[in-house]
Design a protein around this motif. Structure first.
Motif, PDB file in Angstrom:
ATOM      1  N   ASP A 147       0.823  -1.205   0.000  1.00  0.00           N
ATOM      2  CA  ASP A 147       0.000   0.000   0.000  1.00  0.00           C
ATOM      3  C   ASP A 147       0.859   1.256   0.000  1.00  0.00           C
ATOM      4  O   ASP A 147       0.532   2.248  -0.669  1.00  0.00           O
ATOM      5  N   GLN A 148       1.933   1.240   0.740  1.00  0.00           N
ATOM      6  CA  GLN A 148       2.830   2.386   0.770  1.00  0.00           C
ATOM      7  C   GLN A 148       3.459   2.623  -0.602  1.00  0.00           C
ATOM      8  O   GLN A 148       3.583   3.766  -1.052  1.00  0.00           O
ATOM      9  N   LEU A 149       3.831   1.525  -1.277  1.00  0.00           N
ATOM     10  CA  LEU A 149       4.397   1.662  -2.616  1.00  0.00           C
ATOM     11  C   LEU A 149       3.366   2.191  -3.612  1.00  0.00           C
ATOM     12  O   LEU A 149       3.693   2.981  -4.488  1.00  0.00           O
ATOM     13  N   LYS A 150       2.104   1.764  -3.476  1.00  0.00           N
ATOM     14  CA  LYS A 150       1.045   2.258  -4.366  1.00  0.00           C
ATOM     15  C   LYS A 150       0.835   3.751  -4.170  1.00  0.00           C
ATOM     16  O   LYS A 150       0.551   4.473  -5.126  1.00  0.00           O
ATOM     17  N   ASN A 151       0.975   4.221  -2.926  1.00  0.00           N
ATOM     18  CA  ASN A 151       0.839   5.654  -2.665  1.00  0.00           C
ATOM     19  C   ASN A 151       1.994   6.438  -3.281  1.00  0.00           C
ATOM     20  O   ASN A 151       1.802   7.544  -3.785  1.00  0.00           O
ATOM     21  N   LEU A 152       3.196   5.847  -3.253  1.00  0.00           N
ATOM     22  CA  LEU A 152       4.359   6.534  -3.813  1.00  0.00           C
ATOM     23  C   LEU A 152       4.379   6.492  -5.341  1.00  0.00           C
ATOM     24  O   LEU A 152       4.782   7.453  -5.991  1.00  0.00           O
ATOM     25  N   PHE A 153       3.933   5.367  -5.922  1.00  0.00           N
ATOM     26  CA  PHE A 153       3.961   5.187  -7.369  1.00  0.00           C
ATOM     27  C   PHE A 153       2.582   4.750  -7.863  1.00  0.00           C
ATOM     28  O   PHE A 153       2.357   3.582  -8.180  1.00  0.00           O
ATOM     29  N   PRO A 154       1.637   5.686  -7.967  1.00  0.00           N
ATOM     30  CA  PRO A 154       0.267   5.303  -8.331  1.00  0.00           C
ATOM     31  C   PRO A 154       0.128   4.780  -9.759  1.00  0.00           C
ATOM     32  O   PRO A 154      -0.761   3.992 -10.042  1.00  0.00           O
ATOM     33  N   GLU A 155       0.997   5.200 -10.699  1.00  0.00           N
ATOM     34  CA  GLU A 155       0.861   4.766 -12.088  1.00  0.00           C
ATOM     35  C   GLU A 155       1.522   3.417 -12.357  1.00  0.00           C
ATOM     36  O   GLU A 155       1.355   2.852 -13.435  1.00  0.00           O
ATOM     37  N   HIS A 156       2.219   2.854 -11.388  1.00  0.00           N
ATOM     38  CA  HIS A 156       2.889   1.567 -11.570  1.00  0.00           C
ATOM     39  C   HIS A 156       1.876   0.423 -11.539  1.00  0.00           C
ATOM     40  O   HIS A 156       1.001   0.372 -10.693  1.00  0.00           O
ATOM     41  N   LYS A 157       2.019  -0.498 -12.502  1.00  0.00           N
ATOM     42  CA  LYS A 157       1.144  -1.666 -12.541  1.00  0.00           C
ATOM     43  C   LYS A 157       1.950  -2.881 -12.108  1.00  0.00           C
ATOM     44  O   LYS A 157       3.055  -3.111 -12.578  1.00  0.00           O
ATOM     45  N   GLU A 158       1.359  -3.684 -11.232  1.00  0.00           N
ATOM     46  CA  GLU A 158       2.035  -4.862 -10.699  1.00  0.00           C
ATOM     47  C   GLU A 158       2.131  -5.943 -11.767  1.00  0.00           C
ATOM     48  O   GLU A 158       1.160  -6.228 -12.470  1.00  0.00           O
ATOM     49  N   SER A 159       3.300  -6.550 -11.906  1.00  0.00           N
ATOM     50  CA  SER A 159       3.475  -7.608 -12.896  1.00  0.00           C
ATOM     51  C   SER A 159       2.899  -8.916 -12.347  1.00  0.00           C
ATOM     52  O   SER A 159       2.775  -9.122 -11.145  1.00  0.00           O
ATOM     53  N   ALA A 160       2.564  -9.829 -13.265  1.00  0.00           N
ATOM     54  CA  ALA A 160       1.953 -11.093 -12.866  1.00  0.00           C
ATOM     55  C   ALA A 160       2.945 -11.995 -12.145  1.00  0.00           C
ATOM     56  O   ALA A 160       2.607 -12.628 -11.160  1.00  0.00           O
ATOM     57  N   GLU A 161       4.171 -12.071 -12.641  1.00  0.00           N
ATOM     58  CA  GLU A 161       5.189 -12.924 -12.036  1.00  0.00           C
ATOM     59  C   GLU A 161       6.220 -12.067 -11.315  1.00  0.00           C
ATOM     60  O   GLU A 161       6.699 -11.083 -11.870  1.00  0.00           O
ATOM     61  N   PRO A 162       6.544 -12.429 -10.103  1.00  0.00           N
ATOM     62  CA  PRO A 162       7.615 -11.690  -9.430  1.00  0.00           C
ATOM     63  C   PRO A 162       8.962 -11.983 -10.084  1.00  0.00           C
ATOM     64  O   PRO A 162       9.229 -13.105 -10.500  1.00  0.00           O
ATOM     65  N   VAL A 163       9.779 -10.967 -10.196  1.00  0.00           N
ATOM     66  CA  VAL A 163      11.088 -11.125 -10.809  1.00  0.00           C
ATOM     67  C   VAL A 163      12.048 -11.634  -9.739  1.00  0.00           C
ATOM     68  O   VAL A 163      12.222 -11.015  -8.702  1.00  0.00           O
ATOM     69  N   VAL A 164      12.626 -12.796 -10.020  1.00  0.00           N
ATOM     70  CA  VAL A 164      13.567 -13.405  -9.078  1.00  0.00           C
ATOM     71  C   VAL A 164      14.930 -13.425  -9.731  1.00  0.00           C
ATOM     72  O   VAL A 164      15.095 -13.987 -10.815  1.00  0.00           O
ATOM     73  N   GLU A 165      15.899 -12.797  -9.067  1.00  0.00           N
ATOM     74  CA  GLU A 165      17.256 -12.816  -9.596  1.00  0.00           C
ATOM     75  C   GLU A 165      17.894 -14.149  -9.274  1.00  0.00           C
ATOM     76  O   GLU A 165      17.840 -14.610  -8.144  1.00  0.00           O
ATOM     77  N   LYS A 166      18.489 -14.740 -10.272  1.00  0.00           N
ATOM     78  CA  LYS A 166      19.151 -16.013 -10.082  1.00  0.00           C
ATOM     79  C   LYS A 166      20.613 -15.755  -9.751  1.00  0.00           C
ATOM     80  O   LYS A 166      21.269 -14.958 -10.396  1.00  0.00           O
TER      81      LYS A 166
END
Length: 107
Positions: free
Chosen positions: A5-24
């Motif tokens: 929720d805090q991130l949504k308040n800071l970046f309202p135009e950002h859309k959440e991706s379906a898969e989380p990005v995991v660094e290998k």
């Protein structure tokens, strides 16, 4: 209010991706097993790891990680990791979790 929720308040135009990005983490390719052996030098026990065929920088990073996790001293010389003390079992467990093939030598 949670972190999302805090991130949504800071970046309202950002859309959440379906898969989380995991660094290998970097994967070391190893044909032969790493040799984990025990020796005594000047009456003090040491654990030696040798037989790595990849990049030297990767092996140095691995040496630093082992020393940090075990809270022990050690060094990297002539393509060998030298750890102060007999930590073969713990080191072999750590390396197997990372996907290495490890062979125990000496005792």
């Amino acid at each position: 209010m949670d972190f999302k929720d805090q991130l949504k308040n800071l970046f309202p135009e950002h859309k959440e991706s379906a898969e989380p990005v995991v660094e290998k983490s970097s994967i070391w390719l190893q044909e032969e097993p790493i040799i984990c052996k025990y020796e005594k030098r000047k009456g003090k026990p040491i654990t030696i790891l040798e037989g790595y065929t990849g990049a030297t920088e990767d092996f140095k990073m691995l040496a630093k990680e082992i020393k940090t996790k075990l809270s022990v001293g050690g060094s990297f010389k002539e393509d060998k990791i030298i750890i102060q003390g007999d930590y073969r079992d713990k080191i072999m467990t750590m390396l197997k979790e990372k996907g290495f093939n490890v062979k125990r030598v000496g005792g």
